[in-house]
Design a protein around this motif. Structure first.
Motif, PDB file in Angstrom:
ATOM      1  N   UNK A  78       0.921  -1.165   0.003  1.00 19.86           N
ATOM      2  CA  UNK A  78       0.038  -0.189  -0.094  1.00 19.86           C
ATOM      3  C   UNK A  78       0.803   1.169   0.237  1.00 19.86           C
ATOM      4  N   UNK A  97     -14.641  -1.820 -23.114  1.00 23.39           N
ATOM      5  CA  UNK A  97     -13.573  -1.047 -23.688  1.00 23.39           C
ATOM      6  C   UNK A  97     -13.810  -1.005 -25.134  1.00 23.39           C
ATOM      7  N   UNK A 119       2.971  -1.991 -24.557  1.00 22.21           N
ATOM      8  CA  UNK A 119       2.062  -2.944 -24.894  1.00 22.21           C
ATOM      9  C   UNK A 119       2.221  -3.300 -26.329  1.00 22.21           C
ATOM     10  N   UNK A 148       2.141  -5.743 -29.598  1.00 22.61           N
ATOM     11  CA  UNK A 148       2.224  -7.182 -29.899  1.00 22.61           C
ATOM     12  C   UNK A 148       3.656  -7.591 -30.414  1.00 22.61           C
ATOM     13  N   UNK A 191      -1.761 -10.158 -25.402  1.00 25.49           N
ATOM     14  CA  UNK A 191      -2.095  -9.169 -24.535  1.00 25.49           C
ATOM     15  C   UNK A 191      -3.756  -8.913 -24.910  1.00 25.49           C
ATOM     16  N   UNK A 240      -6.428  -7.790 -23.053  1.00 25.60           N
ATOM     17  CA  UNK A 240      -6.831  -6.398 -22.615  1.00 25.60           C
ATOM     18  C   UNK A 240      -6.615  -5.145 -23.579  1.00 25.60           C
ATOM     19  N   UNK A 241      -5.219  -5.289 -24.152  1.00 26.79           N
ATOM     20  CA  UNK A 241      -4.728  -4.321 -25.304  1.00 26.79           C
ATOM     21  C   UNK A 241      -5.843  -4.359 -26.560  1.00 26.79           C
ATOM     22  N   UNK A 280      -8.678  -5.501 -26.640  1.00 30.14           N
ATOM     23  CA  UNK A 280     -10.119  -4.845 -26.184  1.00 30.14           C
ATOM     24  C   UNK A 280     -10.100  -3.437 -26.317  1.00 30.14           C
ATOM     25  N   UNK A 281      -9.079  -2.751 -25.914  1.00 29.88           N
ATOM     26  CA  UNK A 281      -9.000  -1.237 -25.693  1.00 29.88           C
ATOM     27  C   UNK A 281      -8.620  -0.553 -27.223  1.00 29.88           C
ATOM     28  N   UNK A 306      -0.787 -10.001 -16.617  1.00 30.13           N
ATOM     29  CA  UNK A 306      -0.848  -8.732 -15.907  1.00 30.13           C
ATOM     30  C   UNK A 306      -2.009  -8.655 -14.812  1.00 30.13           C
ATOM     31  N   UNK A 322      -6.603  -6.562 -11.947  1.00 26.55           N
ATOM     32  CA  UNK A 322      -7.390  -5.950 -10.882  1.00 26.55           C
ATOM     33  C   UNK A 322      -6.571  -5.547  -9.593  1.00 26.55           C
ATOM     34  N   UNK A 332      -2.838  -8.622  -5.432  1.00 30.71           N
ATOM     35  CA  UNK A 332      -1.587  -8.595  -4.527  1.00 30.71           C
ATOM     36  C   UNK A 332      -1.830  -9.453  -3.543  1.00 30.71           C
ATOM     37  N   UNK A 333      -0.704 -10.363  -3.140  1.00 32.91           N
ATOM     38  CA  UNK A 333      -0.794 -11.313  -1.987  1.00 32.91           C
ATOM     39  C   UNK A 333      -1.032 -10.326  -0.867  1.00 32.91           C
ATOM     40  N   UNK A 334      -2.149 -10.962   0.150  1.00 33.65           N
ATOM     41  CA  UNK A 334      -2.009 -10.057   1.304  1.00 33.65           C
ATOM     42  C   UNK A 334      -1.122 -10.364   2.377  1.00 33.65           C
ATOM     43  N   UNK A 370     -11.346 -11.995   5.126  1.00 38.90           N
ATOM     44  CA  UNK A 370     -11.626 -10.634   4.516  1.00 38.90           C
ATOM     45  C   UNK A 370     -12.705 -10.000   5.288  1.00 38.90           C
ATOM     46  N   UNK A 372      -5.432  -3.609   3.908  1.00 31.81           N
ATOM     47  CA  UNK A 372      -5.307  -4.565   3.316  1.00 31.81           C
ATOM     48  C   UNK A 372      -3.969  -4.076   2.141  1.00 31.81           C
ATOM     49  N   UNK A 373      -3.449  -5.139   1.619  1.00 29.29           N
ATOM     50  CA  UNK A 373      -2.498  -4.843   0.778  1.00 29.29           C
ATOM     51  C   UNK A 373      -3.232  -4.939  -0.620  1.00 29.29           C
TER      52      UNK A 373
END
Lengths: 254, 234, 621
Positions: free
Chosen positions: A146, B71, B87, B89, C182, C184-185, C187-188, C298, C301, C304-306, C610, C620-621
């Motif tokens: 954090x 998106x 990013x 490809x 990738x 996500x890219x 989609x963007x 990637x 969301x 991270x491990x807490x 949680x 929380x981390x």
């Protein structure tokens, strides 16, 4: 003048047909901040990795306090006294700030292979002292996931100092930070380097930091050193202006 | 053109953006300034829909509500996004990278073609069949912008375009942005490099701890040393 | 020489079928990052559907070749629609979940499809009646070679060519390759991910269905097809490199030829051979023949491990109370309860040992049952060949499993992610195959019987106390390790390998030691289990057993140290206890897994923590 802490002589590295590092020599003295700059792909990272043992040189020699580092694994090089920080911060997200430093101290004091004692009780005072040096003492209990970015960078510095190093290698230490934070981090580093008599080699793209904090600057292009000297020398070098600095309109007039 | 009102965003339980509001006008370059972790990237990702804006957030583009859309729908509406870290490809060639970004032409804008893009980014024209993975950082940064332009956006979001680039490449980047502005595109970029921002931007928004702390024109910001010192650590 | 040629051709024809399955699997993995266990089920469905459809077509228009082709194609299309349906109803909801959850969800689908197939087509093997043109032979080098196998041999390269064209000459193909890197890219950039993913599932499932339909004439449709093919398909995909279609082609050739020649030259170890080849390839090329290092998924969301905190004191008291309750059972409950409690103790340790690897170690072992089984066999073989009593057997169990843990671990810890999971699976299959095929020594399918406790422990109450002492004691010891410098080092290696190495931690050695400890602990669990049951069988080492362990850990939650304990109790107590009483327990279990993945992505203990942290206002981390 005492012998340099880091002495690099004519190192070479080839990747396939590409001469990534060609005949590069330099040295860093105790208490000195040496900046390594150059365009993307000039061979800075390769140079770094040759020093820290991630890569093996095809030729030439790297010496730390007079001792050759040829064929020594990165972990062993760390034990010889080389602390590192990374361009993208690398910390242990599932641990608190103090535990991050304790982890490095556990490794340094070679008490890793203990299965029944509690790690959280080990070297607390020593960890807190290191955190105090970088101004992170109040945040010791926080999960490091954090932390603000600038604080992560300071934590990394504390971790890098945990093995009482002779040489500090910092890869783009201020990447992603705000202007004043950049200067603050490097002034902090510089103070520690001076006080402990470390040698510090860093790469950087922020010209304010480079020209403001480095005692000496090396410029690389296409695997070779093309200039070396003080801020003034490097800034006025036409070759450096052409391949790297440009007109200075986006880097604060440098 | 783009109006963000009361944008809130979360990562898991962490509240990242607090009521962010900003406006980008056609033909202008707006810069988001702030420290790393201030929320600039999250703001951009929320606008393009990669991070889901919380209930009550509003993001309108030409008067059409975008908050909560996918998106690809937002991109097809004419919003282009260029991520930090590039990013591209790496397994695809330059031409294939551009092909992924391709979308139908938009009314009132001359559609981007590889040829027109190569005029702005001459380096790319010389390596059309090279895989993205075998390009330098600067070339990749150019490719990622060109790839987004292939979607014929009317507004382009650039996340930290100068990060990690040599000063001489950053200057080329500034020239490219000026050309895009001249083509009539609206540009929103996030930056840490104030020198760079001052050279390309018309207006600025300062974000700190996920909230907007100041906004105005760039000349106005120059006259506010306290604002710069407090939020930008200059 | 003729023998070589014929065996080679036989290899080619089975390589084709293997390539069809594996290419679908690898394409789906490449784009969606889902290791689709149900892919084998689609292959099985392809065979069953072809059996029904081709026969229906033949009844209508006579046994003509073109009707066979039409039937095969229709079967493949129906399978691909089922695949798309699974993608749209289930997987679409869990693309952001940890990859192991996705894998388990698809395993849940495997179980559901198994029971559905059983309900529709019944338990008998279903061969396709073969008209003369399907039975034909061709004279090659003086030997008769089935004509149909020759046709199959050609289909593989043809499909490879078509796939290459698809991926390089069509927009869909270029998008698939881009999304493999990738998504996500992509989609963007304005590409509808959902359509792309559904398209990929359509393609991948069609290939699996086609494979199943095409092998029908030479084999028969049966209920074991799914798991037997999926293990091989995983091997092919991993050997070829995850996500690489040409790699899958090369690997299916390699594996099929190894099998074709192995079955003649080394008949005793055919099952082991394939996995040995895989282990050898991964030694030299950790990412497969044509694979690349996986781009680190990637953190979409910000997962991270807490921070790991010691459990609150109330939990410790609850644990002691539960243990006291369990130990007092002999005084107030019947014999069946004692049996169940011994099993529970065993599974708590089994799950806790896996958790050491999965949680702090960050290493998902997909073949943990191997060490459970090795422990059990260690004790049983000790009894059979050395006449070791129970006391020595219970020492032998962890030693035997730990020894194999070191040997396999040396290879395993060099890899990461899916490759690592698949290598652990491969090692488990080697152990299983040895137990199954090496009949002279292990008794094969019949197992080893008469593995009973020493006289003083034959009393059920005494054996319960012994089990509790050993299993719960070992579990507590594992917990202790997690908070020790060793445990911290292990977590450091997981959190950031780069940083861990940079502060002098030998991450490979840390993982190896953890792997060995986990193996030994699982071995102890297996040993205790063997004496409780009085016998050992190859099923102790099977894939479902490994999945049991994973389910227990995930049910409890990977991110807490208490998780595996809660998970073992919940899984064993609830699911197995209740569900095994119904006829369609597989489907019920599968459905439960699917619902679990959708409802509790953090596991039970993770969910509780949680809540607890939120109530306490902890950062929380």
């Amino acid at each position: 003048m005492s012998a340099p802490v880091l002495d690099v002589r004519s190192i070479e590295k080839r990747f396939g047909g590409v001469h990534a590092v060609a005949d590069v020599s330099f040295s860093v003295a105790a208490g000195e901040m040496l900046a390594l700059i150059g365009p993307n792909g000039a061979g800075k990272s390769t140079c770094f990795n040759l020093v820290n043992g991630q890569l093996r040189a095809d030729g030439g020699e790297v010496r730390l306090a007079g001792r050759s580092l040829a064929g020594i694994a990165p972990r062993a090089i760390w034990r010889l006294g080389v602390g590192r920080t990374f361009q993208i911060t690398a910390t242990f997200a599932s641990m608190t700030v103090r535990e991050n430093v304790q982890m490095a101290l556990i490794s340094h004091h070679r008490t890793l292979w203990s299965f029944l004692s509690r790690a959280a009780d080990k070297f607390r005072a020593e960890a807190d002292a290191l955190l105090a040096q970088v101004g992170m003492a109040e945040q010791a209990e926080r999960p490091c996931g954090v932390l603000a970015y600038g604080d992560l960078k300071r934590l990394e510095l504390a971790v890098a100092l945990a093995n009482d190093p002779k040489l500090l290698l910092m890869d783009e230490p201020t990447a992603g930070m705000a202007p004043k934070e950049r200067t603050a981090l490097m002034e902090l580093t510089r103070g520690i380097v001076r006080a402990r008599g470390l040698a510090c080699l860093f790469t950087e793209h922020d010209m304010d930091v480079v020209f403001g904090q480095a005692d000496r600057i090396l410029v690389m292009n296409r695997g070779r050193l093309i200039a070396e000297g003080t801020a003034e020398t490097v800034r006025n070098d036409p070759a450096v202006r052409e391949v790297y600095l440009g007109a200075g309109t986006t880097s604060g007039g440098h | 053109m783009l109006t963000v009102t009361g944008l809130n965003a979360f990562y898991g339980r962490a509240h990242i953006l607090h009521d962010v509001s900003l406006e980008a006008r056609a033909g202008e370059v707006l810069v988001l300034l702030g420290r790393n972790g201030a929320g600039k990237s999250t703001t951009m990702k929320s606008i393009i829909g990669l991070v889901r804006p919380a209930q009550g957030s509003s993001i309108t583009f030409d008067g059409v509500e975008m908050a909560g859309r996918q998106p690809h729908e937002i991109a097809r509406a004419g919003l282009g996004y260029v991520p930090e870290e590039r990013r591209i490809f790496t397994d695809l060639t330059v031409m294939e990278n551009l092909a992924v970004g391709r979308q139908p032409p938009r009314d009132g804008l001359a559609p981007w073609t590889p040829e027109r893009l190569f005029a702005i980014f001459p380096n790319l024209g010389r390596m059309q069949d090279r895989p993205g993975g075998r390009m330098s950082g600067g070339e990749q940064q150019m490719l990622t912008i060109a790839r987004t332009l292939m979607g014929n956006p009317r507004l382009i979001l650039l996340d930290e375009p100068s990060e990690g680039l040599a000063p001489v490449i950053v200057e080329q980047m500034a020239d490219a942005i000026a050309k895009l502005k001249a083509e009539g595109l609206a540009v929103v970029l996030s930056e840490q490099n104030l020198h760079f921002a001052a050279r390309v931007a018309d207006a600025a928004v300062i974000i700190e701890k996920g909230a907007v702390r100041w906004q105005g024109t760039l000349p106005a910001l120059e006259n506010e040393p306290e604002v710069k010192a407090q939020y930008l650590s200059v | 020489m003729d023998f070589v040629l014929i065996q080679f051709l036989t290899g080619l024809s089975s390589a084709s079928a293997l390539f069809l399955i594996a290419s679908g699997l690898t394409v789906i993995f490449g784009v969606t990052r889902i290791v689709n266990f149900a892919h084998g089920s689609f292959y099985m469905l392809g065979a069953y559907l072809a059996w029904t459809i081709v026969r229906a077509f033949w009844d209508w228009g006579g046994r003509e070749p073109y009707l066979f082709v039409a039937g095969v194609i229709v079967a493949a299309i129906v399978v691909s629609l089922i695949g798309v349906a699974m993608e749209m109803t289930l997987l679409r909801r869990i693309y952001r979940a940890p990859e192991l959850f996705q894998l388990l969800a698809t395993f849940g689908v495997v179980l559901i499809i198994q029971d559905a197939t059983l309900a529709i087509w019944g338990p008998e093997d279903l061969p396709l009646p073969r008209p003369p043109w399907l039975r034909g032979f061709i004279e090659i080098a003086g030997s008769r070679f089935p004509r149909y196998d020759l046709i199959l041999a050609v289909i593989g390269p043809v499909v490879l060519g078509l796939l290459w064209l698809l991926f390089h000459r069509t927009r869909f193909g270029v998008l698939v390759r881009a999304a493999t890197q990738d998504r996500e890219m992509v989609a963007a950039l304005g590409v509808d991910q959902r359509k792309l993913f559904s398209g990929v599932f359509f393609l991948g499932s069609a290939l699996a269905g086609l494979g199943g339909a095409l092998v029908l004439p030479s084999q028969s449709a049966n209920l074991q097809m799914d798991l037997s093919i999926i293990a091989e398909a995983f091997v092919v995909v991993v050997v070829g490199g995850m996500g690489s279609v040409p790699g899958a082609f090369l690997a299916s050739l390699l594996i099929a030829e190894v099998q074709a020649f192995g079955i003649v030259l080394l008949p005793k170890i055919t099952l082991v051979l394939v996995f040995l080849v895989m282990a050898a390839v991964l030694m030299v090329r950790p990412y497969g023949l044509l694979g690349k290092p996986q781009a680190h998924a990637r953190a979409q969301s910000g997962m991270v491990e807490p921070v790991l905190r010691p459990a609150p004191p109330i939990l410790a008291w609850a644990g002691i109370a539960a243990l006291a309750l369990a130990a007092s059972t002999p005084f107030w409950a019947g014999a069946y309860a004692l049996t169940v409690l011994v099993e529970l103790a065993v599974f708590v340790l089994f799950a806790a040992s896996l958790h050491l690897m999965m949680g702090p170690g960050g290493v998902v072992s997909f073949g943990h049952a191997a060490y459970f089984g090795l422990g059990a066999y260690g004790a049983a073989l000790g009894l059979r060949y050395l006449a070791l009593p129970m006391e020595a057997g219970l020492v032998m169990a962890p030693l035997f499993a730990g020894l194999f843990g070191v040997v396999f671990g040396v290879f395993v810890v060099r890899l990461s992610g899916v490759y690592l999971a698949m290598l652990t699976l491969a090692f488990a299959q080697i152990v299983w195959a040895a137990a199954f095929q090496w009949v002279d020594i292990t008794g094969g399918d019949n197992g080893i019987l008469g593995v009973w406790p020493s006289a003083w422990a034959t009393n059920k109450s005494v054996y319960l106390w012994l089990s509790l002492a050993l299993c719960i004691g070992a579990t507590m010891l594992l917990r202790r390790f997690v908070f020790s410098p060793f445990g911290y080092g292990l977590r450091a290696a997981r959190d950031s390998e780069l940083r861990a190495e940079a502060i002098g931690l030998d991450t490979a050695r840390l993982r190896l030691v953890a792997f060995t400890i986990a193996a030994a602990a699982a071995g102890l669990a297996g040993g205790v289990y063997a004496y409780a049951k009085g016998s050992v069988f190859p099923t102790y080492i099977s894939i479902p057993k490994s999945v049991d362990a994973l389910l227990m850990v995930l049910l409890g939650g990977v991110q807490t140290v208490t998780g595996p304990i809660v998970g073992a109790i919940a899984y064993h107590g609830l699911f197995v206890g209740i569900l095994q009483t119904t006829q369609y327990w597989r489907a019920a279990l599968g459905l439960s897994i699917v619902l679990l993945v959708l409802a509790f992505p953090l596991g039970i203990a993770g969910f509780a923590r949680a809540r607890w942290e939120r109530a306490k206002g902890l950062e929380a981390a």
